[in-house]
Enzyme design. Sequence first.
Site, PDB file in Angstrom:
ATOM      1  N   SER A 128       1.005  -1.262  -0.013  1.00 22.42           N
ATOM      2  CA  SER A 128       0.003  -0.078  -0.216  1.00 22.42           C
ATOM      3  C   SER A 128       0.846   1.141  -0.099  1.00 22.42           C
ATOM      4  O   SER A 128       1.577   1.477  -0.957  1.00 22.42           O
ATOM      5  CB  SER A 128      -0.961  -0.121   1.153  1.00 22.42           C
ATOM      6  OG  SER A 128      -1.893   0.909   1.100  1.00 22.42           O
ATOM      7  N   HIS A 170      -3.929  -0.640  -4.426  1.00 21.40           N
ATOM      8  CA  HIS A 170      -5.306  -0.900  -4.385  1.00 21.40           C
ATOM      9  C   HIS A 170      -6.106  -0.342  -5.621  1.00 21.40           C
ATOM     10  O   HIS A 170      -7.165   0.139  -5.527  1.00 21.40           O
ATOM     11  CB  HIS A 170      -6.013   0.118  -3.114  1.00 21.40           C
ATOM     12  CG  HIS A 170      -5.102  -0.150  -1.799  1.00 21.40           C
ATOM     13  ND1 HIS A 170      -5.769  -1.308  -1.022  1.00 21.40           N
ATOM     14  CD2 HIS A 170      -4.469   0.381  -1.067  1.00 21.40           C
ATOM     15  CE1 HIS A 170      -5.037  -1.201   0.155  1.00 21.40           C
ATOM     16  NE2 HIS A 170      -4.169  -0.314   0.000  1.00 21.40           N
ATOM     17  N   GLU A 197      -4.890  -5.302  -4.985  1.00 17.93           N
ATOM     18  CA  GLU A 197      -4.793  -5.874  -3.790  1.00 17.93           C
ATOM     19  C   GLU A 197      -4.419  -7.433  -3.805  1.00 17.93           C
ATOM     20  O   GLU A 197      -4.706  -8.057  -4.647  1.00 17.93           O
ATOM     21  CB  GLU A 197      -6.005  -5.350  -2.924  1.00 17.93           C
ATOM     22  CG  GLU A 197      -6.446  -4.127  -2.750  1.00 17.93           C
ATOM     23  CD  GLU A 197      -7.649  -3.947  -2.160  1.00 17.93           C
ATOM     24  OE1 GLU A 197      -8.418  -5.089  -1.616  1.00 17.93           O
ATOM     25  OE2 GLU A 197      -8.106  -2.738  -1.474  1.00 17.93           O
TER      26      GLU A 197
END
Length: 270
Positions: A128, A170, A197
């Site tokens: 992330s 994401h 993801e």
Amino acid sequence: MNCGELLIIGGAEDKCLEGEVLNKFVELAIRAKGGIGILPTASEIPEEVSKEYIRIFRDLGVSKVEVIKLNSRKDAEEQAICEQLASFSAIFITGGNQSRLSELIGQSKFHNTLSKAWHNGMVLAGTSAGASIMGKQMIVAADTMLNDDKLKVEIGKGFGFLDGLLIDQHFSQRGRFDRLLSAIAENKEIIGIGIDENTAILVKDGQFEVFGQHQVLVLDGSKSDYINITSSENGSEELTLSGFQLHTLTRGYRFDLHTRKLLMKKGIQS
């Protein structure tokens, strides 16, 4: 110098014994014969985030897992914290806010020490926010105004382990194609990489391979023959583009970052 592998994760990776992405990271760390350091600086809840990774890494067979407690710019200049890096073969940078990583660590003594360690073979992984920070540049924020659909993309400085790449995470799950496209349109020589993801790319020697559940998108504007960015009456930016190249890769496929071409699956001649 023999730079270490970079495992760049799109976020929300499976934290279980069967999770392919974290298994790959542990495999790399064990092969390098050392412990894992967890860097949770991006998170506002570093202790909670760290506990989850300590658990899974130990469950996967790593005996030495330690947290690097770096919560301020002052910490990033501390010699003792920098020296802690020497005891690890791999560093895992957690998610959170990539701006915190840039503001607290960027261009600090810790940043320089981490960069030297990577150049000497240390394995680095980031998920992330920890993925976005890997490039020389990163998307700091992209806000869509509710009333007029105005998209504003803000670019900041990353850690610079990868030059010429802009990484977004994401990706499919949060509908980030438009913001990556807008960012690349502003600088078409940069390759945009959007990682879904529970999916990761493993970068080594100018190539990457895809691991995990979903897909990776590569956006290349270097051969574009036309780019026009205009502002509408409500202030939003409208794009007219031609000649952009789009690649999507799933598990097992590889991509050459120098030639900007798709390679065949692992084990199959390209």
